[in-house]
Write an enzyme that holds these catalytic residues in place. Structure first.
Site, PDB file in Angstrom:
ATOM      1  N   GLY A  68      41.891 -12.063   1.039  1.00  0.00           N
ATOM      2  CA  GLY A  68      43.512 -12.085   1.560  1.00  0.00           C
ATOM      3  C   GLY A  68      44.387 -11.322   0.520  1.00  0.00           C
ATOM      4  O   GLY A  68      45.481 -11.277   0.445  1.00  0.00           O
ATOM      5  N   THR A  69      43.685 -10.166  -0.243  1.00  0.00           N
ATOM      6  CA  THR A  69      44.444  -9.272  -0.865  1.00  0.00           C
ATOM      7  C   THR A  69      45.536  -8.569  -0.029  1.00  0.00           C
ATOM      8  O   THR A  69      46.553  -8.443  -0.822  1.00  0.00           O
ATOM      9  CB  THR A  69      43.499  -8.215  -1.513  1.00  0.00           C
ATOM     10  OG1 THR A  69      42.068  -8.956  -1.788  1.00  0.00           O
ATOM     11  CG2 THR A  69      43.897  -7.438  -2.909  1.00  0.00           C
ATOM     12  N   THR A  70      45.130  -7.925   0.981  1.00  0.00           N
ATOM     13  CA  THR A  70      45.886  -7.323   1.655  1.00  0.00           C
ATOM     14  C   THR A  70      47.242  -7.911   2.325  1.00  0.00           C
ATOM     15  O   THR A  70      48.278  -7.383   1.892  1.00  0.00           O
ATOM     16  CB  THR A  70      45.266  -6.663   3.140  1.00  0.00           C
ATOM     17  OG1 THR A  70      43.835  -6.343   2.792  1.00  0.00           O
ATOM     18  CG2 THR A  70      45.962  -5.685   3.777  1.00  0.00           C
ATOM     19  N   HIS A 130      40.589  -6.249  -8.566  1.00  0.00           N
ATOM     20  CA  HIS A 130      39.227  -6.938  -8.308  1.00  0.00           C
ATOM     21  C   HIS A 130      38.711  -7.578  -9.503  1.00  0.00           C
ATOM     22  O   HIS A 130      37.687  -8.134  -9.551  1.00  0.00           O
ATOM     23  CB  HIS A 130      38.576  -6.527  -7.324  1.00  0.00           C
ATOM     24  CG  HIS A 130      39.094  -6.206  -5.922  1.00  0.00           C
ATOM     25  ND1 HIS A 130      39.780  -7.339  -5.173  1.00  0.00           N
ATOM     26  CD2 HIS A 130      38.807  -5.371  -4.848  1.00  0.00           C
ATOM     27  CE1 HIS A 130      40.179  -6.825  -3.983  1.00  0.00           C
ATOM     28  NE2 HIS A 130      39.596  -5.916  -3.799  1.00  0.00           N
ATOM     29  N   ARG A 153      39.639 -17.628  -1.998  1.00  0.00           N
ATOM     30  CA  ARG A 153      39.203 -18.121  -0.618  1.00  0.00           C
ATOM     31  C   ARG A 153      38.067 -19.034  -0.511  1.00  0.00           C
ATOM     32  O   ARG A 153      37.232 -18.822  -1.432  1.00  0.00           O
ATOM     33  CB  ARG A 153      39.163 -17.025   0.247  1.00  0.00           C
ATOM     34  CG  ARG A 153      38.901 -17.079   1.629  1.00  0.00           C
ATOM     35  CD  ARG A 153      38.654 -15.682   2.435  1.00  0.00           C
ATOM     36  NE  ARG A 153      39.060 -15.921   4.041  1.00  0.00           N
ATOM     37  CZ  ARG A 153      38.750 -15.030   4.964  1.00  0.00           C
ATOM     38  NH1 ARG A 153      38.198 -13.964   4.347  1.00  0.00           N
ATOM     39  NH2 ARG A 153      38.850 -15.305   6.151  1.00  0.00           N
ATOM     40  N   TYR A 221      43.839 -18.959   0.021  1.00  0.00           N
ATOM     41  CA  TYR A 221      43.942 -18.414   1.565  1.00  0.00           C
ATOM     42  C   TYR A 221      44.364 -19.559   2.445  1.00  0.00           C
ATOM     43  O   TYR A 221      45.125 -19.339   3.013  1.00  0.00           O
ATOM     44  CB  TYR A 221      42.835 -17.503   1.605  1.00  0.00           C
ATOM     45  CG  TYR A 221      42.871 -16.739   3.020  1.00  0.00           C
ATOM     46  CD1 TYR A 221      43.189 -15.504   3.221  1.00  0.00           C
ATOM     47  CD2 TYR A 221      42.412 -17.617   4.364  1.00  0.00           C
ATOM     48  CE1 TYR A 221      43.315 -14.866   4.617  1.00  0.00           C
ATOM     49  CE2 TYR A 221      42.543 -16.867   5.414  1.00  0.00           C
ATOM     50  CZ  TYR A 221      42.851 -15.566   5.687  1.00  0.00           C
ATOM     51  OH  TYR A 221      42.653 -14.850   6.715  1.00  0.00           O
ATOM     52  N   ARG A 287      40.314  -8.133  10.294  1.00  0.00           N
ATOM     53  CA  ARG A 287      39.154  -8.487  11.349  1.00  0.00           C
ATOM     54  C   ARG A 287      39.556  -9.547  12.031  1.00  0.00           C
ATOM     55  O   ARG A 287      39.839  -9.541  13.186  1.00  0.00           O
ATOM     56  CB  ARG A 287      37.990  -8.857  10.356  1.00  0.00           C
ATOM     57  CG  ARG A 287      36.472  -8.705  11.283  1.00  0.00           C
ATOM     58  CD  ARG A 287      35.386  -9.008  10.284  1.00  0.00           C
ATOM     59  NE  ARG A 287      35.367 -10.473   9.578  1.00  0.00           N
ATOM     60  CZ  ARG A 287      34.959 -11.810  10.231  1.00  0.00           C
ATOM     61  NH1 ARG A 287      34.171 -11.465  11.090  1.00  0.00           N
ATOM     62  NH2 ARG A 287      34.915 -12.615   9.493  1.00  0.00           N
ATOM     63  N   GLY A 289      40.854 -12.881  10.352  1.00  0.00           N
ATOM     64  CA  GLY A 289      41.958 -13.586   9.825  1.00  0.00           C
ATOM     65  C   GLY A 289      41.791 -15.281   9.995  1.00  0.00           C
ATOM     66  O   GLY A 289      42.841 -15.840  10.193  1.00  0.00           O
TER      67      GLY A 289
HETATM   68  P1  A3P Z   1      38.195 -11.769   7.592  1.00  0.00           P
HETATM   69  O1  A3P Z   1      37.390 -10.690   7.620  1.00  0.00           O
HETATM   70  O2  A3P Z   1      37.548 -13.155   7.651  1.00  0.00           O
HETATM   71  O3  A3P Z   1      38.951 -11.608   9.035  1.00  0.00           O
HETATM   72  P2  A3P Z   1      41.198  -8.784   1.633  1.00  0.00           P
HETATM   73  O4  A3P Z   1      42.300  -8.305   1.899  1.00  0.00           O
HETATM   74  O5  A3P Z   1      40.955  -9.113   0.250  1.00  0.00           O
HETATM   75  O6  A3P Z   1      40.264  -7.451   1.767  1.00  0.00           O
HETATM   76  O7  A3P Z   1      40.712  -9.796   2.630  1.00  0.00           O
HETATM   77  C1  A3P Z   1      40.369  -9.297   3.845  1.00  0.00           C
HETATM   78  C2  A3P Z   1      40.406 -10.589   4.857  1.00  0.00           C
HETATM   79  O8  A3P Z   1      41.763 -11.073   4.905  1.00  0.00           O
HETATM   80  C3  A3P Z   1      39.871 -10.253   6.315  1.00  0.00           C
HETATM   81  O9  A3P Z   1      39.323 -11.762   6.769  1.00  0.00           O
HETATM   82  C4  A3P Z   1      41.178 -10.255   7.053  1.00  0.00           C
HETATM   83  O10 A3P Z   1      41.245 -10.272   8.380  1.00  0.00           O
HETATM   84  C5  A3P Z   1      42.166 -11.217   6.365  1.00  0.00           C
HETATM   85  N1  A3P Z   1      43.627 -10.743   6.466  1.00  0.00           N
HETATM   86  C6  A3P Z   1      43.982  -9.636   6.550  1.00  0.00           C
HETATM   87  N2  A3P Z   1      45.354  -9.448   6.418  1.00  0.00           N
HETATM   88  C7  A3P Z   1      45.566 -10.880   6.766  1.00  0.00           C
HETATM   89  C8  A3P Z   1      47.067 -11.356   6.970  1.00  0.00           C
HETATM   90  N3  A3P Z   1      48.105 -10.753   7.042  1.00  0.00           N
HETATM   91  N4  A3P Z   1      47.046 -12.668   7.242  1.00  0.00           N
HETATM   92  C9  A3P Z   1      45.978 -13.518   7.002  1.00  0.00           C
HETATM   93  N5  A3P Z   1      44.681 -12.859   6.698  1.00  0.00           N
HETATM   94  C10 A3P Z   1      44.627 -11.562   6.596  1.00  0.00           C
END
Ligand code: A3P
Length: 321
Positions: A68-70, A130, A153, A221, A287, A289
Site C-alpha cells: 500500500g506504499t503508493t 522499503h 498488509r 492496509y 492492480r 486493490g
Molecule cells: P494488489 O496487487 O493486491 O492490487 P505498493 O504501492 O506498496 O506497491 O502496493 C501495491 C498494492 O496496493 C497493489 O495491490 C495495488 O493495487 C494497491 N493499491 C495501489 N494504490 C491503491 C489505492 N489508492 N488504494 C488501495 N489500494 C491501492
C-alpha cells in the site's frame, strides 16, 4: 596521496562476504544485515545509509513492497501539502504519479548517485523506503525528530501482489504459472524474498511504534480500507497538523480520500503511461486493490503453513494478521 577506493570495488569485495540466493524468477538476492535484497540495490542501500541526513521536518514512509506504499504516498502528499493545493484540480497527483511526487530513497534517489544533493527539496520533505528499520540511517532513527509512517498488509496478499508485480514487469506475463507460484511461496515461507523476511521487517517497525508512538505510526492496509476518513485524520494528527473544523466542514478529508482512491488513481492517464525507474510500469502499482486476493491462488494448506510460521514469528509481539 592514498588512492580512494572505487565504490564498485568496495561492493564487489563486500559481495564476496555475503550470503546469496537465486530468486524464483532468476534474479539474485543478497543477505545484508539479516535481510534479503535484490543485489542491484546493495550499493544504493549503502549510499543511503552512509550519506542521508534527515531533517526534523522530514516524513519517511516505510513499507515492505506491495503493502500500500503508493496509496500512502498519495495520501501523505495531499495531507502535507493541503495548504498549497487547496483545490483538487490543482493537485499534482493529477499530472504526476505518486512515485515521482514522493521518491524512494534507495530505489530512486541513491540508485545512481552516491551522495545526491537533497537540500533543494522544500520542507517538509516526504521520502519513501522499503528498508527495514534496523538498516535505516541513524539520522532517521535516533538523531532527528523526523516522523516515520509504516504501512503493512496481510502477508499473503502482499505475496500475491508482489508475484503479479514481478511477473508483469520482469517477465511480461499476466498469469501466474503454478511452478513459479510454488517456488516463490516456498522461498517466502523461508523468509527469502525481496526486503524480507516480512515478519522481521514488520516487527522492527512494530516494536519501534510501541516504544515511541509519536515517532513511528504503524498502519495496516486493511484498516485504511475499512475507514479511510479516520486514518486520513490520524496521519494528519501524527504529523502535527490536524484538520481544523473549517477544513472538515469544507469536505477536505473526503476530497483527499476520493482523489487517492484506487479507482481514481488507477484511471488517471498519468498512471497508465508512466514508468518507475524506467522499468516498472506505473499501471502495475494499481492492480486490484482488494483484500483477500490470496484465496484465488493459494490452497488452504499453503495458507495454514504460512499462518503457523507467522504466528510463531510474531508470538508475544501483540502484532497479528
Ligand atoms: P494488489 O496487487 O493486491 O492490487 P505498493 O504501492 O506498496 O506497491 O502496493 C501495491 C498494492 O496496493 C497493489 O495491490 C495495488 O493495487 C494497491 N493499491 C495501489 N494504490 C491503491 C489505492 N489508492 N488504494 C488501495 N489500494 C491501492
Amino acid at each position: 596521496m592514498e588512492k580512494k577506493e572505487d565504490p564498485k570495488d568496495e561492493i564487489h569485495e563486500l559481495l564476496q562476504t555475503l550470503e546469496q540466493q537465486t530468486n524464483w524468477h532468476g534474479g539474485r538476492l543478497v543477505k545484508y544485515d539479516g535481510f534479503w535484497f535484490p543485489v542491484v540495490f546493495l550499493q544504493p542501500i549503502l549510499s543511503f545509509q552512509n550519506y542521508f541526513k534527515a531533517k526534523d521536518s522530514d516524513v519517511i514512509l516505510a513499507s515492505v513492497p506491495k503493502s500500500g506504499t503508493t496509496w500512502l504516498k498519495a495520501l501523505t502528499f495531499c495531507i502535507v501539502n493541503r495548504n498549497i493545493y487547496s483545490t483538487v484540480d490543482q493537485n499534482p497527483l493529477l499530472t504526476c504519479n505518486p512515485h515521482t511526487l514522493v521518491p524512494f530513497l534507495e530505489l530512486d534517489l541513491y540508485l545512481h548517485q552516491e551522495n545526491p544533493n537533497l537540500q533543494h527539496i522544500s520542507s517538509p520533505r516526504i521520502f519513501a523506503t522499503h528498508m527495514p528499520l534496523s538498516i535505516l540511517p541513524d539520522s532517521i532513527r535516533n538523531n532527528s525528530e523526523c516522523k516515520i509512517i509504516f504501512i503493512c498488509r496481510n502477508p499473503l496478499d502482499q505475496f500475491i501482489s508482489f508475484l503479479h508485480f514481478s511477473l508483469e514487469n520482469n517477465l511480461g506475463k499476466q498469469t501466474v504459472p503454478t511452478l513459479e507460484l510454488y517456488k516463490a511461496f516456498n522461498m517466502f515461507c523461508e523468509g527469502i524474498h525481496s526486503f524480507g523476511p516480512i515478519w522481521d521487517h514488520m516487527l522492527g517497525y512494530w516494536n519501534a511504534h510501541l516504544k515511541d508512538p509519536e515517532k513511528v505510526l504503524f498502519l495496516k492496509y486493511e484498516d485504511l480500507t475499512e475507514d479511510i476518513t479516520f486514518y486520513i485524520k490520524k496521519i494528519a494528527e501524527f504529523l502535527g497538523s490536524p484538520f481544523s473544523l473549517e477544513e472538515e466542514k469544507q469536505g477536505l478529508i473526503e476530497q483527499i480520500s476520493k482523489l487517492c482512491s484506487f479507482e481514481n488513481l488507477k484511471n488517471l492517464e498519468v498512471n497508465k503511461t508512466d514508468y518507475h525507474i524506467g522499468v516498472a510500469k506505473i499501471s502495475s502499482f494499481f492492480r486490484k486493490g482488494e483484500i483477500g486476493d490470496w484465496t484465488n491462488y493459494l490452497t488452504p494448506a499453503m495458507a495454514e503453513r504460512f499462518q503457523k510460521i507467522i504466528e510463531s514469528k510474531m508470538e508475544g509481539s501483540g502484532l497479528t494478521f
